[in-house]
Write a protein that holds these residues in place. Structure first.
Motif, PDB file in Angstrom:
ATOM      1  N   THR A  13      53.492  42.861  41.687  1.00 57.91           N
ATOM      2  CA  THR A  13      54.338  42.266  42.776  1.00 57.91           C
ATOM      3  C   THR A  13      53.854  43.247  43.762  1.00 57.91           C
ATOM      4  O   THR A  13      54.064  44.615  43.476  1.00 57.91           O
ATOM      5  CB  THR A  13      55.919  42.550  42.219  1.00 57.91           C
ATOM      6  OG1 THR A  13      56.358  41.518  41.606  1.00 57.91           O
ATOM      7  CG2 THR A  13      56.648  42.141  43.600  1.00 57.91           C
TER       8      THR A  13
ATOM      9  N   LYS B 224      45.181  44.394  39.307  1.00 58.51           N
ATOM     10  CA  LYS B 224      45.969  43.881  38.470  1.00 58.51           C
ATOM     11  C   LYS B 224      46.927  43.091  38.777  1.00 58.51           C
ATOM     12  O   LYS B 224      47.444  43.326  40.055  1.00 58.51           O
ATOM     13  CB  LYS B 224      46.194  44.744  37.276  1.00 58.51           C
ATOM     14  CG  LYS B 224      45.304  45.729  36.490  1.00 58.51           C
ATOM     15  CD  LYS B 224      44.508  44.568  35.730  1.00 58.51           C
ATOM     16  CE  LYS B 224      43.232  45.304  34.926  1.00 58.51           C
ATOM     17  NZ  LYS B 224      42.256  44.311  34.220  1.00 58.51           N
ATOM     18  N   GLY B 225      47.383  42.080  38.362  1.00 59.43           N
ATOM     19  CA  GLY B 225      48.620  41.079  38.764  1.00 59.43           C
ATOM     20  C   GLY B 225      49.696  42.033  38.728  1.00 59.43           C
ATOM     21  O   GLY B 225      49.854  43.087  38.160  1.00 59.43           O
TER      22      GLY B 225
ATOM     23  N   THR C 188      43.271  36.109  33.238  1.00 61.89           N
ATOM     24  CA  THR C 188      44.429  35.587  34.146  1.00 61.89           C
ATOM     25  C   THR C 188      45.284  37.023  34.633  1.00 61.89           C
ATOM     26  O   THR C 188      45.540  37.833  33.899  1.00 61.89           O
ATOM     27  CB  THR C 188      45.701  34.723  33.414  1.00 61.89           C
ATOM     28  OG1 THR C 188      44.826  33.572  32.884  1.00 61.89           O
ATOM     29  CG2 THR C 188      46.605  34.106  34.215  1.00 61.89           C
ATOM     30  N   GLU C 189      45.526  36.840  35.908  1.00 68.67           N
ATOM     31  CA  GLU C 189      46.215  37.890  36.716  1.00 68.67           C
ATOM     32  C   GLU C 189      46.966  36.923  37.642  1.00 68.67           C
ATOM     33  O   GLU C 189      46.608  36.163  38.533  1.00 68.67           O
ATOM     34  CB  GLU C 189      45.372  38.667  37.670  1.00 68.67           C
ATOM     35  CG  GLU C 189      44.263  39.649  36.876  1.00 68.67           C
ATOM     36  CD  GLU C 189      44.933  40.468  35.996  1.00 68.67           C
ATOM     37  OE1 GLU C 189      46.053  41.024  35.977  1.00 68.67           O
ATOM     38  OE2 GLU C 189      44.157  41.189  35.014  1.00 68.67           O
ATOM     39  N   VAL C 190      48.358  37.289  37.716  1.00 75.41           N
ATOM     40  CA  VAL C 190      49.462  36.725  38.483  1.00 75.41           C
ATOM     41  C   VAL C 190      49.836  37.575  39.522  1.00 75.41           C
ATOM     42  O   VAL C 190      50.173  38.755  38.935  1.00 75.41           O
ATOM     43  CB  VAL C 190      50.588  36.202  37.638  1.00 75.41           C
ATOM     44  CG1 VAL C 190      51.516  35.431  38.333  1.00 75.41           C
ATOM     45  CG2 VAL C 190      50.006  35.149  36.570  1.00 75.41           C
ATOM     46  N   TYR C 191      49.928  37.244  40.656  1.00 71.77           N
ATOM     47  CA  TYR C 191      50.159  38.192  41.809  1.00 71.77           C
ATOM     48  C   TYR C 191      51.453  37.564  42.694  1.00 71.77           C
ATOM     49  O   TYR C 191      51.413  36.237  42.969  1.00 71.77           O
ATOM     50  CB  TYR C 191      49.009  38.280  42.870  1.00 71.77           C
ATOM     51  CG  TYR C 191      47.567  38.693  42.507  1.00 71.77           C
ATOM     52  CD1 TYR C 191      47.538  40.329  42.174  1.00 71.77           C
ATOM     53  CD2 TYR C 191      46.885  38.045  41.705  1.00 71.77           C
ATOM     54  CE1 TYR C 191      46.356  40.656  41.608  1.00 71.77           C
ATOM     55  CE2 TYR C 191      45.662  38.532  41.167  1.00 71.77           C
ATOM     56  CZ  TYR C 191      45.347  39.760  41.051  1.00 71.77           C
ATOM     57  OH  TYR C 191      44.327  40.360  40.323  1.00 71.77           O
ATOM     58  N   ASN C 192      52.226  38.701  42.689  1.00 71.46           N
ATOM     59  CA  ASN C 192      53.507  37.968  43.507  1.00 71.46           C
ATOM     60  C   ASN C 192      53.577  38.836  44.827  1.00 71.46           C
ATOM     61  O   ASN C 192      53.785  40.001  44.766  1.00 71.46           O
ATOM     62  CB  ASN C 192      54.741  38.604  42.724  1.00 71.46           C
ATOM     63  CG  ASN C 192      56.096  37.957  43.184  1.00 71.46           C
ATOM     64  OD1 ASN C 192      55.890  37.064  44.163  1.00 71.46           O
ATOM     65  ND2 ASN C 192      57.214  38.272  42.482  1.00 71.46           N
TER      66      ASN C 192
ATOM     67  N   THR D 139      52.121  34.174  46.559  1.00 73.57           N
ATOM     68  CA  THR D 139      52.225  34.057  45.045  1.00 73.57           C
ATOM     69  C   THR D 139      50.966  33.181  44.577  1.00 73.57           C
ATOM     70  O   THR D 139      50.884  32.197  44.793  1.00 73.57           O
ATOM     71  CB  THR D 139      53.619  33.877  44.606  1.00 73.57           C
ATOM     72  OG1 THR D 139      54.637  34.666  45.089  1.00 73.57           O
ATOM     73  CG2 THR D 139      53.447  33.642  43.271  1.00 73.57           C
ATOM     74  N   THR D 140      50.216  33.903  43.650  1.00 74.96           N
ATOM     75  CA  THR D 140      48.902  33.280  43.039  1.00 74.96           C
ATOM     76  C   THR D 140      48.735  33.756  41.821  1.00 74.96           C
ATOM     77  O   THR D 140      48.731  34.614  41.304  1.00 74.96           O
ATOM     78  CB  THR D 140      47.796  33.600  44.041  1.00 74.96           C
ATOM     79  OG1 THR D 140      47.904  33.463  45.478  1.00 74.96           O
ATOM     80  CG2 THR D 140      46.510  32.947  43.440  1.00 74.96           C
ATOM     81  N   THR D 141      48.092  32.601  40.871  1.00 75.92           N
ATOM     82  CA  THR D 141      47.748  32.784  39.681  1.00 75.92           C
ATOM     83  C   THR D 141      46.261  32.676  39.724  1.00 75.92           C
ATOM     84  O   THR D 141      45.519  31.620  40.064  1.00 75.92           O
ATOM     85  CB  THR D 141      48.077  31.606  38.552  1.00 75.92           C
ATOM     86  OG1 THR D 141      49.676  31.832  38.549  1.00 75.92           O
ATOM     87  CG2 THR D 141      47.544  31.972  37.295  1.00 75.92           C
TER      88      THR D 141
ATOM     89  N   LYS E  17      42.731  32.857  37.905  1.00 77.84           N
ATOM     90  CA  LYS E  17      42.149  32.936  36.303  1.00 77.84           C
ATOM     91  C   LYS E  17      40.506  32.901  36.726  1.00 77.84           C
ATOM     92  O   LYS E  17      39.849  32.387  37.526  1.00 77.84           O
ATOM     93  CB  LYS E  17      42.375  31.333  35.711  1.00 77.84           C
ATOM     94  CG  LYS E  17      43.978  31.459  35.382  1.00 77.84           C
ATOM     95  CD  LYS E  17      44.138  30.158  34.388  1.00 77.84           C
ATOM     96  CE  LYS E  17      45.772  30.350  33.953  1.00 77.84           C
ATOM     97  NZ  LYS E  17      45.848  29.359  32.835  1.00 77.84           N
TER      98      LYS E  17
END
Length: 650
Positions: A450, A447-448, A512-516, A493-495, A497
């Motif tokens: 940090t 999952k997205g 959508t998963e946002v990775y920091n 850091t990537t979005t 989809k």
């Protein structure tokens, strides 16, 4: 209209062929692919001659269309995008300008065109352009012309030249041969300009003689003699060759080795069948070996080698056949998947129906079109609710039927319309039948959030026949986006989809998963639940080595809603933090800050590794660590909850 008039040489040549053989320009997919069960009932697309597939959009406002492409390789006529056949694609269309009619070119195509004219005969056609798309098989086209007004062609007054396209066995050159013309008619045609869609890397010869090279296509076209030039167009690299018409020409184009494309196919295709099924696998290259699995795993050269037809016996669960082809040089096809629902004769038909908005509980009415079996009287049988708006009913001991759905007021199909043909197990939603539940979903293994290190993300879909498409730049994915074939490495850091698209074009929501990601670990994100009575909070931070951040009271935190605030500290892998609102403070005065790393949440004296507002009390207790500030599990849980925890935490 312009497209039609540029294709006149292609169309008129097939008109001549039709007058001789009776085989017309427009042909059903079933005629061209008689062994492809998906093509047998396809009424949405057809062949336009040997080398083009067309699937017109006829519904006003339609923005996409599901199109089945048979075996082989196909090229989008408008965009040049390539597709591997044997799959259904979801094709986006321009519903406003109608500028992108779904039209596909088959690999191996020879397509003659001309300059646009408003009507046939408006001007003399002295150049014919021949698009040639080489494949590993020899292909031919008979270019034909006559006066277009009389029957003199019946007495030999016509112009006919046969063209043959062939790639060399080592794929390092392409031959385009034009036979000497037959017939006595002399057209206005002077030159062919062959557009060979390859990347040239050497001289071009005609009848063994090197042709003159020109600097550009325009220079070649205006030249008085034969020659060639290199360039690019919608389809990529191209070599233009200009030769005179009428005479025999054996053209050889040296080129970079063409990509070896191998396809494979199963006969019959996946679907619902009654009684044991024998499945044959074939490859497009004679030197290819096919490997397959039946347990859902990905086939490799270490999987079972196909040597004889595969027998699939009736089963209570669907059987998934995965296979690929590998030629003698190690070139590999894509992985193909067919899902078979093999039932015993007499197992019946299971029909699923998605209740439309505004309907009450539906009934199903079914009948035997042959009149041999009798179903229930109108309005049929009440269907069983399966949740999420789906209803189902099993018609026992029938192998096929026609069905209608109704709720006493509404009806599908409409009054005086025949029922919908069903066999095996099928799903009906919004006017379309599916072989699997069209309510498809997809998920990411990670999952997205940090993370200190790069993450490897696996994407999966709820349906085994689904293809996943994704983007990494925050844009909305479509079937034209990258196809998911292997785990994705996220190292910045990537979005992400992604969507899942079933074999019949049904599409999931966009996920959508946002990775920091900070690969060196120098990032900290702290979340703080503001206590009752506090003003907007600040965070003050420093390190045990003496490095300090901003001066007291620190940095104002960002509001995330529901009483939560957050702040990201860049450039540090660990820190000590204090929260305050310029009046109140935690920890108290003269107390050291809380130790934090990565991403953490603080609420009521306790630190968590995820948002505690979405966790159960027990799960929250499991996350308590040394930063609980003298709290223990017993102080957070009542006796009933304590008894549910493992002994080590009581």
């Amino acid at each position: 209209m312009q497209l039609r008039y540029t294709l006149i040489p292609y169309i008129y040549s097939y008109d001549r062929s039709a007058s001789q053989s009776g085989l017309g320009l427009v042909r059903s997919l079933m005629m061209e692919y008689p062994n492809d069960s998906n093509a047998a009932n396809d009424k949405e697309a057809w062949m336009f001659g040997d080398y083009m597939l067309v699937s017109p959009v006829v519904n006003q406002g339609q923005t996409s269309k599901s199109i089945y492409l048979p075996e082989g390789n196909w090229i989008d006529y408008t965009t040049g995008r390539e597709y591997t056949g044997g799959q259904t694609i979801n094709y986006a269309v321009d519903s406003t300008n109608w500028s992108d009619i779904p039209l596909f070119i088959k690999s191996g195509a020879i397509i003659p065109t001309q300059d646009f004219e408003n009507y046939v005969g408006e001007k003399k056609i002295t150049d014919v352009y021949v698009d040639a798309f080489p494949s590993d098989k020899a292909t031919t086209f008979d270019y034909y012309d006559d006066d277009g007004t009389s029957y003199d062609y019946e007495n030999g007054s016509y112009f006919d030249q046969k063209m043959t396209l062939q790639t060399s066995t080592d794929s390092k050159s392409v031959q385009f041969n034009i036979d000497k013309n037959t017939g006595s008619y002399t057209p206005d045609l002077k030159d062919y300009i062959v557009k060979m869609h390859v990347k040239g890397n050497g001289a071009v010869t005609a009848n063994g003689q090197a042709l003159t090279q020109y600097s550009s296509y325009d220079a070649l076209k205006s030249a008085s003699g034969e020659g060639y030039a290199s360039g690019t167009d919608t389809y990529g690299n191209v070599v233009y060759i200009k030769v005179s018409s009428g005479d025999a020409k054996n053209i050889n184009v040296s080129c970079n080795p063409l990509p070896v494309t191998i396809t494979a196919a199963a006969n019959p295709k996946g679907g619902t069948y009654y009684g044991p099924q024998t499945v044959s696998l074939t490859a497009s290259k004679s030197d290819a070996t096919i490997y397959y699995t039946l347990d859902g795993t990905t086939p490799t050269v270490n999987s079972t080698k196909y040597i004889a037809p595969i027998t699939l016996n009736p089963s209570s669960s669907k059987q998934q056949l995965n296979f690929l082809a590998v030629d003698a040089s190690g070139n590999q096809s894509q992985i193909y998947t067919e899902v078979y629902n093999v039932l015993k004769v007499g197992d019946g038909i299971k029909v699923h129906f998605k209740d439309p908005n505004g309907w009450s509980a539906p009934n199903i009415y079914y009948y035997d079109p042959a009149g041999k079996l009798t179903g229930p009287g109108w309005p049929g049988v009440k269907m069983n609710s399966d949740g999420n708006g789906w209803y189902s009913y099993t018609i026992q001991n029938w192998t096929s039927a026609k069905v209608l759905f109704d709720d006493g007021t509404n009806q599908i199909p409409g009054v005086n319309q025949p029922g919908i043909d069903v066999t095996g197990e099928e799903w009906y939603e919004n006017g379309k039948l599916y072989q699997a539940n069209p309510d498809i979903s997809a998920s990411a293994s990670v999952k997205g959030g940090t993370y200190k290190n790069a993450q490897t993300v696996t994407l999966t879909a709820s349906n085994s026949d689904a293809t996943i498409y994704y983007t990494l730049d925050g844009t909305t994915p479509t079937v034209n986006s990258a196809k998911y074939t292997a785990p994705i490495t996220i190292n910045s850091t990537t979005t992400l989809k992604f969507i899942a698209v079933g074999s019949q074009g049904n599409q999931s929501d966009v996920y959508t998963e946002v990775y920091n990601i900070n690969t060196v670990g120098n990032i900290i994100t702290v979340h703080f639940k503001n206590p009752s009575g506090w003003g907007a909070p600040y965070v003050y931070y420093y390190t045990s080595s003496g490095q300090t951040g901003p001066g007291w009271p620190g940095v104002k935190m960002n509001s995330d809603g529901n009483g939560w605030y957050s702040y990201t500290i860049n450039g540090l892998s660990s820190a000590k933090v204090l929260f305050n609102d310029k009046i109140n403070q935690t920890p108290g005065r003269n107390q050291p800050g809380y130790d934090v790393t990565g991403e953490e949440w603080y609420e009521n004296g306790t630190w968590y590794k995820s948002n505690p507002d979405v966790e159960s009390i027990a799960k929250a207790a499991l996350k308590i660590n040394s930063k609980t500030v003298n709290y223990n599990v017993n102080s957070l849980c009542d006796a009933a909850t304590i008894n549910l925890l493992p002994p080590c935490l009581r």
